[in-house]
Design a protein around this motif. Structure first.
Motif, mmCIF file in Angstrom:
data_model
loop_
_atom_site.group_PDB
_atom_site.id
_atom_site.type_symbol
_atom_site.label_atom_id
_atom_site.label_comp_id
_atom_site.label_asym_id
_atom_site.label_seq_id
_atom_site.Cartn_x
_atom_site.Cartn_y
_atom_site.Cartn_z
ATOM 1 N N SER A 159 0.894 -1.141 -0.097
ATOM 2 C CA SER A 159 -0.056 -0.107 -0.130
ATOM 3 C C SER A 159 0.907 1.383 -0.049
ATOM 4 C CB SER A 159 -0.913 0.031 1.280
ATOM 5 O OG SER A 159 -0.081 -0.033 2.391
ATOM 6 N N TYR A 160 1.920 1.312 0.308
ATOM 7 C CA TYR A 160 3.076 2.420 0.361
ATOM 8 C C TYR A 160 3.181 3.140 -0.723
ATOM 9 C CZ TYR A 160 7.111 5.226 1.896
ATOM 10 O OH TYR A 160 7.805 6.215 2.050
ATOM 11 N N SER A 161 3.049 2.037 -1.956
ATOM 12 C CA SER A 161 3.451 2.594 -3.326
ATOM 13 C C SER A 161 2.035 2.903 -4.213
ATOM 14 C CB SER A 161 4.084 1.650 -4.100
ATOM 15 O OG SER A 161 3.442 0.579 -4.234
ATOM 16 N N LYS A 162 0.896 2.666 -3.397
ATOM 17 C CA LYS A 162 -0.397 2.862 -4.062
ATOM 18 C C LYS A 162 -0.647 4.163 -4.617
ATOM 19 C CE LYS A 162 -5.049 1.652 -3.720
ATOM 20 N NZ LYS A 162 -6.253 1.019 -3.127
ATOM 21 N N SER A 163 -0.886 4.418 -5.911
ATOM 22 C CA SER A 163 -1.023 5.621 -6.521
ATOM 23 C C SER A 163 -2.368 5.596 -7.568
ATOM 24 C CB SER A 163 0.126 5.870 -7.679
ATOM 25 O OG SER A 163 1.618 5.850 -6.753
ATOM 26 N N ILE A 164 -3.174 6.632 -7.631
ATOM 27 C CA ILE A 164 -4.180 6.744 -7.998
ATOM 28 C C ILE A 164 -4.280 8.019 -8.816
ATOM 29 C CG2 ILE A 164 -6.841 7.084 -7.710
ATOM 30 C CD1 ILE A 164 -6.338 5.214 -5.392
ATOM 31 N N GLN A 165 -4.772 7.829 -10.113
ATOM 32 C CA GLN A 165 -5.116 9.282 -10.884
ATOM 33 C C GLN A 165 -6.314 9.066 -11.943
ATOM 34 O OE1 GLN A 165 -1.776 9.314 -13.709
ATOM 35 N NE2 GLN A 165 -0.437 10.432 -12.545
ATOM 36 N N THR A 166 -6.913 10.216 -11.838
ATOM 37 C CA THR A 166 -7.956 10.189 -12.881
ATOM 38 C C THR A 166 -7.824 11.333 -14.017
ATOM 39 O OG1 THR A 166 -9.526 9.771 -10.899
ATOM 40 C CG2 THR A 166 -10.664 10.810 -12.842
ATOM 41 N N ARG A 167 -8.167 10.788 -15.142
ATOM 42 C CA ARG A 167 -7.977 11.690 -16.311
ATOM 43 C C ARG A 167 -9.085 11.951 -17.173
ATOM 44 N NH1 ARG A 167 -2.291 13.291 -17.357
ATOM 45 N NH2 ARG A 167 -1.079 11.525 -16.436
ATOM 46 N N LEU A 168 -9.507 12.795 -17.887
ATOM 47 C CA LEU A 168 -10.493 13.091 -18.605
ATOM 48 C C LEU A 168 -10.177 12.851 -20.078
ATOM 49 C CD1 LEU A 168 -13.508 14.054 -18.862
ATOM 50 C CD2 LEU A 168 -12.696 16.468 -19.111
ATOM 51 N N VAL A 169 -10.952 11.981 -20.833
ATOM 52 C CA VAL A 169 -10.570 11.817 -22.236
ATOM 53 C C VAL A 169 -11.209 13.067 -22.879
ATOM 54 C CG1 VAL A 169 -10.942 10.053 -24.214
ATOM 55 C CG2 VAL A 169 -11.212 9.345 -21.704
ATOM 56 N N LEU A 170 -10.186 13.540 -23.653
ATOM 57 C CA LEU A 170 -10.447 14.708 -24.554
ATOM 58 C C LEU A 170 -10.280 14.373 -25.985
ATOM 59 C CD1 LEU A 170 -8.353 17.249 -22.328
ATOM 60 C CD2 LEU A 170 -10.915 17.148 -22.331
ATOM 61 N N ILE A 199 5.494 6.395 -10.948
ATOM 62 C CA ILE A 199 5.234 7.289 -9.723
ATOM 63 C C ILE A 199 5.146 6.201 -8.555
ATOM 64 C CG2 ILE A 199 3.230 8.589 -8.543
ATOM 65 C CD1 ILE A 199 2.678 9.975 -11.285
ATOM 66 N N ALA A 200 4.494 4.925 -8.643
ATOM 67 C CA ALA A 200 4.538 4.075 -7.748
ATOM 68 C C ALA A 200 5.863 3.634 -7.373
ATOM 69 C CB ALA A 200 3.451 2.819 -8.309
ATOM 70 N N ALA A 201 6.459 3.382 -8.686
ATOM 71 C CA ALA A 201 7.969 2.689 -8.333
ATOM 72 C C ALA A 201 8.703 3.808 -7.600
ATOM 73 C CB ALA A 201 8.659 2.245 -9.538
ATOM 74 N N MET A 202 8.451 5.092 -7.999
ATOM 75 C CA MET A 202 9.468 6.268 -7.437
ATOM 76 C C MET A 202 9.154 6.157 -5.732
ATOM 77 S SD MET A 202 9.215 8.846 -10.319
ATOM 78 C CE MET A 202 10.308 10.221 -9.653
ATOM 79 N N LYS A 203 7.795 5.836 -5.584
ATOM 80 C CA LYS A 203 7.598 6.042 -4.152
ATOM 81 C C LYS A 203 8.262 4.893 -3.405
ATOM 82 C CE LYS A 203 2.848 7.616 -4.265
ATOM 83 N NZ LYS A 203 1.360 7.146 -4.038
ATOM 84 N N HIS A 204 8.375 3.547 -4.011
ATOM 85 C CA HIS A 204 8.547 2.467 -3.256
ATOM 86 C C HIS A 204 9.999 2.334 -3.010
ATOM 87 C CE1 HIS A 204 8.559 -1.723 -2.072
ATOM 88 N NE2 HIS A 204 9.800 -1.902 -2.713
ATOM 89 N N SER A 205 10.574 2.838 -4.136
ATOM 90 C CA SER A 205 12.259 3.019 -4.141
ATOM 91 C C SER A 205 12.846 4.115 -3.645
ATOM 92 C CB SER A 205 12.707 2.694 -5.563
ATOM 93 O OG SER A 205 12.467 3.902 -6.484
ATOM 94 N N MET A 235 9.787 -1.545 -13.528
ATOM 95 C CA MET A 235 10.593 -0.572 -13.599
ATOM 96 C C MET A 235 11.847 -0.711 -12.706
ATOM 97 S SD MET A 235 8.983 2.379 -14.317
ATOM 98 C CE MET A 235 7.354 2.510 -15.110
ATOM 99 N N VAL A 236 13.045 -0.211 -12.964
ATOM 100 C CA VAL A 236 14.062 -0.525 -12.332
ATOM 101 C C VAL A 236 14.680 0.863 -11.742
ATOM 102 C CG1 VAL A 236 16.671 -0.925 -12.727
ATOM 103 C CG2 VAL A 236 14.989 -2.113 -14.168
ATOM 104 N N ALA A 237 14.967 0.883 -10.483
ATOM 105 C CA ALA A 237 15.492 1.962 -9.833
ATOM 106 C C ALA A 237 16.833 2.420 -10.012
ATOM 107 C CB ALA A 237 15.615 1.436 -8.171
ATOM 108 N N ILE A 238 17.151 3.597 -10.290
ATOM 109 C CA ILE A 238 18.605 3.831 -10.659
ATOM 110 C C ILE A 238 19.300 4.900 -9.475
ATOM 111 C CG2 ILE A 238 18.473 3.552 -13.099
ATOM 112 C CD1 ILE A 238 17.910 6.364 -13.661
ATOM 113 N N ASP A 239 20.628 5.049 -9.653
ATOM 114 C CA ASP A 239 21.117 5.943 -8.730
ATOM 115 C C ASP A 239 21.604 7.262 -9.648
ATOM 116 O OD1 ASP A 239 23.400 5.224 -9.974
ATOM 117 O OD2 ASP A 239 24.397 4.138 -8.844
#
Ligand SMILES: CC(C)(COP(=O)(O)OP(=O)(O)OC[C@H]1O[C@@H](n2cnc3c(N)ncnc32)[C@H](O)[C@@H]1OP(=O)(O)O)[C@@H](O)C(=O)NCCC(=O)NCCS
Length: 162
Positions: free
Chosen positions: A8-19, A44-50, A114-118
């Motif tokens: 749940s730490y990485s859980k990410s939610i987005q809403t978009r409008l189809v234009l 975004i989820a992977a950046m939160k986790h890593s 996704m791969v975390a990078i330094d």
């Protein structure tokens, strides 16, 4: 000892409008547009986790189950569903919603690696992940099978390189 974070730490939610500019001549959204949204929310989820920068290593095959039309909302949800040493598997679910009726339809489900990078762009170690709900446990436990498929695909594509 390697640290572990709850899924749940990485859980990410987005809403978009189809234009209209995002749609084809049938007024349904371009698949490539949905892939770009998936890529962004997976990052975004992977950046939160890593807790750092990431790059997209691969997409598993993506099936578009139903179209989303101009004026619909697209709801995306992502979570890091499994980890390797430096890689993270991110599960992304995309649902379209008709604003007037409230009807929801599955657009696609996808797994992105996704791969975390330094700071030098080299892969860096990531924390492990701990599932908490039944669905998260299902994602976690089925991860090694998907990982094995990706490994086999990588061997095949390496053999094809010039
Ligand atoms: C992804 C990338 C960082 C991997 O670098 P690499 O030198 O191959 O590093 P490694 O072989 O050590 O792989 C690192 C991890 O990525 C995983 N990985 C690499 N390529 C992968 C692929 N195609 N699919 C799934 N996982 C992959 C490896 O399994 C490894 O995971 P682990 O550490 O959890 O075991 C590198 O290939 C890269 O920078 N690619 C371009 C990324 C990019 O620009 N993306 C944007 C779209 S173009």
């Amino acid at each position: 000892m390697k640290t572990t974070l709850p899924m749940s730490y990485s859980k990410s939610i987005q809403t978009r409008l189809v234009l209209p500019p995002d749609t084809n001549h049938h007024q349904s959204i371009f698949g490539g547009k949905v892939l770009a949204y998936i890529d962004e929310i997976a990052a975004i989820a992977a950046m939160k986790h890593s807790q750092g920068e990431v790059v997209t290593a691969s997409f598993d095959s993506v099936d578009f189950v139903s179209p989303a039309y101009a004026g619909d909302m697209i709801e995306l949800e992502a979570v890091v569903s499994g980890t390797g040493r430096t890689s993270m598997e991110v599960y992304v679910r995309v649902v379209s919603r008709n604003v007037k009726t409230g009807a929801k339809k599955l657009t696609t489900e996808s797994f992105v690696t996704m791969v975390a990078i330094d700071e030098n762009g080299n892969p860096k170690e990531v924390p492990g992940v701990e599932p908490e709900t039944d669905f998260e446990r299902h994602l976690f436990e089925t991860g090694p099978i998907r990982q094995e498929h990706r490994k086999q695909k990588r061997v095949l594509s390496k053999n094809r390189r010039a």
